[in-house]
Write an enzyme that holds these catalytic residues in place. Structure first.
Site, PDB file in Angstrom:
ATOM      1  CG  ASP A   1      -1.942   1.101   1.208  1.00  0.00           C
ATOM      2  OD1 ASP A   1      -1.543   2.250   1.485  1.00  0.00           O
ATOM      3  OD2 ASP A   1      -3.121   0.845   0.938  1.00  0.00           O
TER       4      ASP A   1
ATOM      5  CB  VAL B   1      -3.593   1.790  -2.417  1.00  0.00           C
ATOM      6  CG1 VAL B   1      -3.602   1.051  -3.761  1.00  0.00           C
ATOM      7  CG2 VAL B   1      -3.081   3.211  -2.621  1.00  0.00           C
ATOM      8  CG  ASP B   2      -3.487  -2.900   0.534  1.00  0.00           C
ATOM      9  OD1 ASP B   2      -3.262  -3.455  -0.546  1.00  0.00           O
ATOM     10  OD2 ASP B   2      -2.640  -2.793   1.436  1.00  0.00           O
ATOM     11  CB  ILE B   3      -9.540  -0.364   1.855  1.00  0.00           C
ATOM     12  CG1 ILE B   3      -8.828  -0.791   3.154  1.00  0.00           C
ATOM     13  CG2 ILE B   3     -11.047  -0.442   2.030  1.00  0.00           C
ATOM     14  CD1 ILE B   3      -9.117  -2.207   3.585  1.00  0.00           C
TER      15      ILE B   3
ATOM     16  N   GLY C   1      -9.625  -3.717  -2.944  1.00  0.00           N
ATOM     17  CA  GLY C   1     -10.507  -4.817  -2.561  1.00  0.00           C
ATOM     18  C   GLY C   1     -11.926  -4.579  -3.029  1.00  0.00           C
TER      19      GLY C   1
END
Length: 385
Positions: free
Chosen positions: A144, A172-174, A177
């Site tokens: 991230d 960024v990760d969320i 997802g």
């Protein structure tokens, strides 16, 4: 148990850390059966990241619990010789396969989309990576913080003249997802209506750029490089900013001319006020006082809260975003509050179930596939499962 949007959908989940697990969890929270395939002994890397005793000993960090609710855990060494045979019945039963290894890893294991979809044209296969499956950066490791830096996100975060800053959460990760979950949902609909699945290539960098669409379009249209604006929004107006108060801070979001006029009247400011003018007035009263005054004249504002204050808001009692579940097996009797789906489904809804302990469902899943207890015990002794 209540029914969810993805009841009867079976997902084989080869993901770990944040983006991939968060994507599959969104589907699990809405009824999908998600089988999380983990390495024997260590499991998902997130199990041990930032884990404090006694949770470190139980391979159960707060992060792992947060991103793996309502899943089943199967331990399997994907490099072991029997792995393909063990996975075969699970692949046959799956509607979706999700993985977030570096490009090429799944192909080396014989578990890539082309191989699995050869006999399963209706299979939805989703690959999540930092930079996508193609291009000169596709093989780079990505997390991230690195994507926030390389995508340009950090260059527009912080104060002018100060250092660039990363967000205080997985910015960024969320969203990646969510992007993957949305893509999978669409692909499942297509497979249901046409009988044909598809391959989904979801990249963290692409997601980061999509979040900056306005700044990017502004750059291309006006050849203007966005600057760091501190707490001022991209609208670049003093009426859409954050100010210190007598006891904290308040964020003002006055965008329309009527809102701006009302804001100036509440602050008793005339003419065109400067940032210093507004800052001086806001420091004369508390955040709660300003929020009440501004709300009474229709000016949007928000008191800057810490996390305990935000979670104590009585509004949350009327929503389903927070719920209490038991911690994984091994920590029985201890409940933890978790974050569920960010929407309410009516009239049907699912209830979040605990994140699984490492390998909790291995035996049941393999026996349901027709394998004998002797086979399972042999594989366990050899470290295969």
């Amino acid at each position: 148990m209540n029914k969810g949007l993805f009841d009867n959908v079976k997902i084989l989940d080869f993901t770990q850390i944040v983006a991939g697990p968060f994507a599959t969890m969104q589907l699990a929270l809405q009824g999908a059966e998600v089988i999380k395939v983990e390495r024997p002994r260590e499991g998902d890397m997130m199990r041990s990241i930032m884990a404090e005793p006694p949770f470190r000993d139980q391979n159960t960090s707060a992060g792992f619990i947060a991103f793996n609710l309502s899943k089943k855990s199967l331990t399997l060494d994907l490099k072991a010789e029997p792995a393909r045979d063990i996975l075969a019945p699970l692949v046959t039963a799956a509607d979706v396969v999700v993985e977030n290894f570096r490009p090429g890893v799944m192909a080396g294991l014989g578990l890539d989309a082309e191989t699995l979809r050869r006999d399963r044209p209706d299979l939805v296969y989703c690959s999540i990576s930092g930079f996508g499956q193609t291009g000169p950066s596709s093989g780079k490791r990505a997390y991230d913080g690195a994507i926030q830096a390389e995508s340009g996100m950090m260059s527009v975060t912080g104060y002018a003249g100060g250092d660039p800053l990363r967000a205080g959460y997985f910015a960024v990760d969320i969203p990646t997802g969510y992007a993957a979950a949305f893509a999978i949902a669409g692909a499942l609909l297509k497979a249901q209506t046409t009988g044909k699945g598809c391959y989904l290539d979801v990249a963290m960098t692409d997601t980061a750029l999509s979040l900056m669409a306005m700044q990017i379009n502004e750059y291309f249209q006006h050849d203007t490089v966005p600057k760091r604006l501190g707490n001022m929004s991209a609208a670049r107006t003093l009426s859409d900013n954050c100010y210190a108060t007598a006891d904290g801070a308040i964020s003002i979001v006055a965008l329309t001319q009527p809102q701006i006029k009302a804001l100036h009247q509440v602050l008793s400011l005339t003419g065109i006020p400067t940032a210093a003018d507004m800052a001086a007035v806001f420091r004369t009263a508390t955040s709660r006082d300003w929020h009440a005054r501004l709300s009474s004249v229709g000016v949007p504002s928000g008191i800057v809260r810490d996390l305990p204050e935000a979670l104590a808001d009585p509004q949350l009692e009327m929503r389903t975003i927070l719920s209490a579940v038991q911690r994984p097996t091994g920590l029985d009797g201890e409940a933890v509050t978790v974050v569920g789906s960010p929407f309410v489904v009516s009239p049907t809804a699912t209830i979040a179930q605990p994140a699984p302990s490492l390998g909790e469902h291995t035996e049941d899943l393999l026996r349901n596939c027709g394998f004998t207890m002797q086979q399972i015990e042999n594989w366990r002794a050899a470290g295969v499962v």
